[in-house]
Design a protein around this motif. Structure first.
Motif, PDB file in Angstrom:
ATOM      1  N   HIS A  76       0.469  -0.923  -0.420  1.00  0.00           N
ATOM      2  CA  HIS A  76       0.071  -0.013   0.339  1.00  0.00           C
ATOM      3  C   HIS A  76       1.161   0.998  -0.207  1.00  0.00           C
ATOM      4  O   HIS A  76       1.292   2.299   1.052  1.00  0.00           O
ATOM      5  CB  HIS A  76      -1.160   0.415   1.221  1.00  0.00           C
ATOM      6  CG  HIS A  76      -1.483  -1.220   0.910  1.00  0.00           C
ATOM      7  ND1 HIS A  76      -2.803  -1.409   0.254  1.00  0.00           N
ATOM      8  CD2 HIS A  76      -1.295  -2.234   2.124  1.00  0.00           C
ATOM      9  CE1 HIS A  76      -3.402  -2.895   0.820  1.00  0.00           C
ATOM     10  NE2 HIS A  76      -2.365  -3.201   2.140  1.00  0.00           N
ATOM     11  N   PRO A  77       1.860   1.443  -0.500  1.00  0.00           N
ATOM     12  CA  PRO A  77       2.654   2.630  -0.927  1.00  0.00           C
ATOM     13  C   PRO A  77       2.070   4.138  -0.541  1.00  0.00           C
ATOM     14  O   PRO A  77       2.453   4.467  -0.303  1.00  0.00           O
ATOM     15  CB  PRO A  77       3.055   2.124  -2.642  1.00  0.00           C
ATOM     16  CG  PRO A  77       2.182   1.155  -3.178  1.00  0.00           C
ATOM     17  CD  PRO A  77       1.688   0.973  -2.349  1.00  0.00           C
ATOM     18  N   VAL A  78       0.625   4.663  -1.248  1.00  0.00           N
ATOM     19  CA  VAL A  78       0.055   5.545  -1.372  1.00  0.00           C
ATOM     20  C   VAL A  78       0.004   5.394   0.159  1.00  0.00           C
ATOM     21  O   VAL A  78      -0.008   6.780   1.361  1.00  0.00           O
ATOM     22  CB  VAL A  78      -1.160   5.349  -1.996  1.00  0.00           C
ATOM     23  CG1 VAL A  78      -2.207   7.388  -1.510  1.00  0.00           C
ATOM     24  CG2 VAL A  78      -0.863   5.810  -3.674  1.00  0.00           C
ATOM     25  N   ALA A  79      -0.766   4.977   0.763  1.00  0.00           N
ATOM     26  CA  ALA A  79      -1.045   4.902   2.543  1.00  0.00           C
ATOM     27  C   ALA A  79      -0.228   5.243   3.219  1.00  0.00           C
ATOM     28  O   ALA A  79      -0.038   6.061   4.229  1.00  0.00           O
ATOM     29  CB  ALA A  79      -1.916   3.950   2.824  1.00  0.00           C
ATOM     30  N   VAL A  80       0.871   4.295   2.718  1.00  0.00           N
ATOM     31  CA  VAL A  80       2.360   4.573   4.041  1.00  0.00           C
ATOM     32  C   VAL A  80       3.043   5.968   3.512  1.00  0.00           C
ATOM     33  O   VAL A  80       3.200   6.124   4.854  1.00  0.00           O
ATOM     34  CB  VAL A  80       3.261   3.267   2.930  1.00  0.00           C
ATOM     35  CG1 VAL A  80       4.380   4.039   4.288  1.00  0.00           C
ATOM     36  CG2 VAL A  80       2.581   1.902   3.831  1.00  0.00           C
ATOM     37  N   ALA A  81       2.673   6.345   2.560  1.00  0.00           N
ATOM     38  CA  ALA A  81       3.726   7.389   2.272  1.00  0.00           C
ATOM     39  C   ALA A  81       3.395   8.521   2.760  1.00  0.00           C
ATOM     40  O   ALA A  81       3.785   9.758   3.666  1.00  0.00           O
ATOM     41  CB  ALA A  81       3.685   8.180   0.167  1.00  0.00           C
ATOM     42  N   PHE A  82       1.243   8.207   2.552  1.00  0.00           N
ATOM     43  CA  PHE A  82       0.702   9.804   3.902  1.00  0.00           C
ATOM     44  C   PHE A  82       0.668   9.417   4.929  1.00  0.00           C
ATOM     45  O   PHE A  82       0.387  10.418   5.980  1.00  0.00           O
ATOM     46  CB  PHE A  82      -1.504   9.797   3.175  1.00  0.00           C
ATOM     47  CG  PHE A  82      -0.837  10.540   2.136  1.00  0.00           C
ATOM     48  CD1 PHE A  82      -1.119  12.277   1.911  1.00  0.00           C
ATOM     49  CD2 PHE A  82      -1.536  10.272   0.928  1.00  0.00           C
ATOM     50  CE1 PHE A  82      -1.190  12.708   0.610  1.00  0.00           C
ATOM     51  CE2 PHE A  82      -0.989  10.481  -0.145  1.00  0.00           C
ATOM     52  CZ  PHE A  82      -1.522  11.848  -0.527  1.00  0.00           C
TER      53      PHE A  82
END
Length: 400
Positions: A76-82
């Motif tokens: 989940h790259p997007v969720a982890v970035a935010f």
């Protein structure tokens, strides 16, 4: 000569990310980063004592959360970035010391960009930078530590440069990774194309060998059966021809199949060429077909010589199988940089596929096209059938 390009490790993609992707959970790297952030933040707190708020339980929980979120960066790259950007923003808003906590945001946004989520990663980095500007220049009066002053704008420039560096490095790696994936796909496609071409080549060879030999065997078997009682000696001759033809066919089939077992080895016998045209004439005569040959072939490259031989062989086989004529003519002419091969018979055609409209004619066209040549086949105006082949003397061979 091999192409000169970037080093293999750079073209193929850094091996560490491929290993990370194969693992379901990047435990090792996450544990190392989390430990580094926790230990490094303790040292940073000592260096900034009196300037920033000391680390407490809440600060360590935020550091731990920012580190452990990296476990999900591939799934989940997007969720982890935010998520990491949010945890770091809360950490900074609470007045805790600057330190290696920014590393968690850099790694999460790096993973998001490499995975193709560029806008999400840029947004997370931009939000973190904008939030830091608000905290450091406007909200610092109401946030800890008490008595804090506005940060220097030069510090914001340094943070912006850090953000741009993370984005630039991530974009470079993403581009290289896509290039590597594209090269892998092209290599796989080229390998499949070479395999398909090799299968077609072997299929053509087997068809040409077996079609010609079995046609001769079929004719001679009919002769032997018809003369078995009335002329045993002639029947014996027909059986001898069958034996010789079948032995030759088995030898050629074995030679073709040997290339499948050991494709790198040299063939045990040279490939047939137009120098064996007299053998074709003799075999056709044994099948009841008289063949007149006019002209002699010039020196040819091995691939062109084999293709010319197989084309003449298939054309004569078609005359035996599909024509009522017992006479054929083969003309060999050199015109400029081409070899013209013309095979004529006087007809009439017999059978539904007269003229060789099946795999044989398609195989001849494929052989000629692979060398940059052409084939025209069809009925003649004065009756009979003609196969006209034009092959370049300097063949255009496919790169292997």
């Amino acid at each position: 000569m091999p192409a000169v390009g970037p080093p293999h490790w750079w073209r193929s993609g850094p091996p560490w990310w491929r290993q990370e992707e194969r693992a379901r959970w990047p435990w090792r790297s996450t544990a190392l980063v989390t430990a580094f952030v926790l230990i490094g933040s303790n040292y940073a707190a000592k260096g900034q004592a009196g300037e920033r708020v000391d680390l407490d339980l809440f600060a360590r929980v935020l550091l731990l959360v920012a580190g452990l979120l990296l476990l999900w960066r591939h799934r989940h790259p997007v969720a982890v970035a935010f998520g990491t950007a949010g945890a770091v923003m809360v950490y900074l808003g609470a007045g805790y010391p600057y330190g290696p906590v920014f590393l968690t945001v850099a790694i999460s946004c790096f993973s998001a960009i490499v995975a193709g989520h560029r806008r999400a990663a840029w947004s997370a980095l931009g939000a973190l930078w904008a939030g830091h500007v608000l905290v450091a220049h406007w909200f610092y009066q109401w946030l800890p530590p008490s008595g804090d002053s506005a940060a220097a704008w030069g510090q914001e420039g340094a943070i912006a440069a850090w953000v741009l560096a993370v984005v630039a490095l991530s974009e470079l790696v993403r581009t290289r990774r896509e290039q590597w994936a594209k090269e892998q796909a092209e290599r796989a496609q080229a390998a499949r194309r070479r395999a398909d071409e090799e299968r077609l080549r072997i299929a053509r060879e087997l068809h040409d060998v077996l079609a010609h030999s079995i046609s001769v065997i079929n004719v001679q078997a009919g002769v032997g059966l018809a003369l078995l009682d009335s002329d045993p000696e002639q029947a014996r001759t027909a059986l001898t021809t069958i034996k010789a033809q079948s032995k030759e066919a088995l030898g050629e089939v074995r030679q073709v199949l040997d290339t499948l077992r050991a494709p790198g080895d040299a063939p045990r016998a040279p490939a047939p060429g137009l120098d064996r045209l007299p053998e074709l004439v003799d075999q056709a005569a044994q099948a009841g077909l008289t063949v007149d040959v006019h002209g002699s072939p010039p020196p040819l490259p091995p691939g062109t010589d084999l293709a010319a031989f197989r084309i003449v062989q298939e054309a004569l086989t078609n005359v035996v199988r599909h024509s009522g004529s017992r006479h054929a003519r083969v003309h060999l002419d050199r015109e400029g940089g081409t070899l013209r091969i013309r095979v004529d018979d006087d007809g009439p055609a017999t059978g539904a596929d007269a003229g060789g409209s099946g795999n044989g004619l398609a195989g001849m066209r494929e052989r000629a096209a692979a060398l940059g040549g052409t084939i025209e086949a069809g009925p003649r105006a004065d009756g009979g059938f003609r196969v006209l082949t034009v092959l370049p003397l300097t063949a255009k061979e496919d790169d292997r």
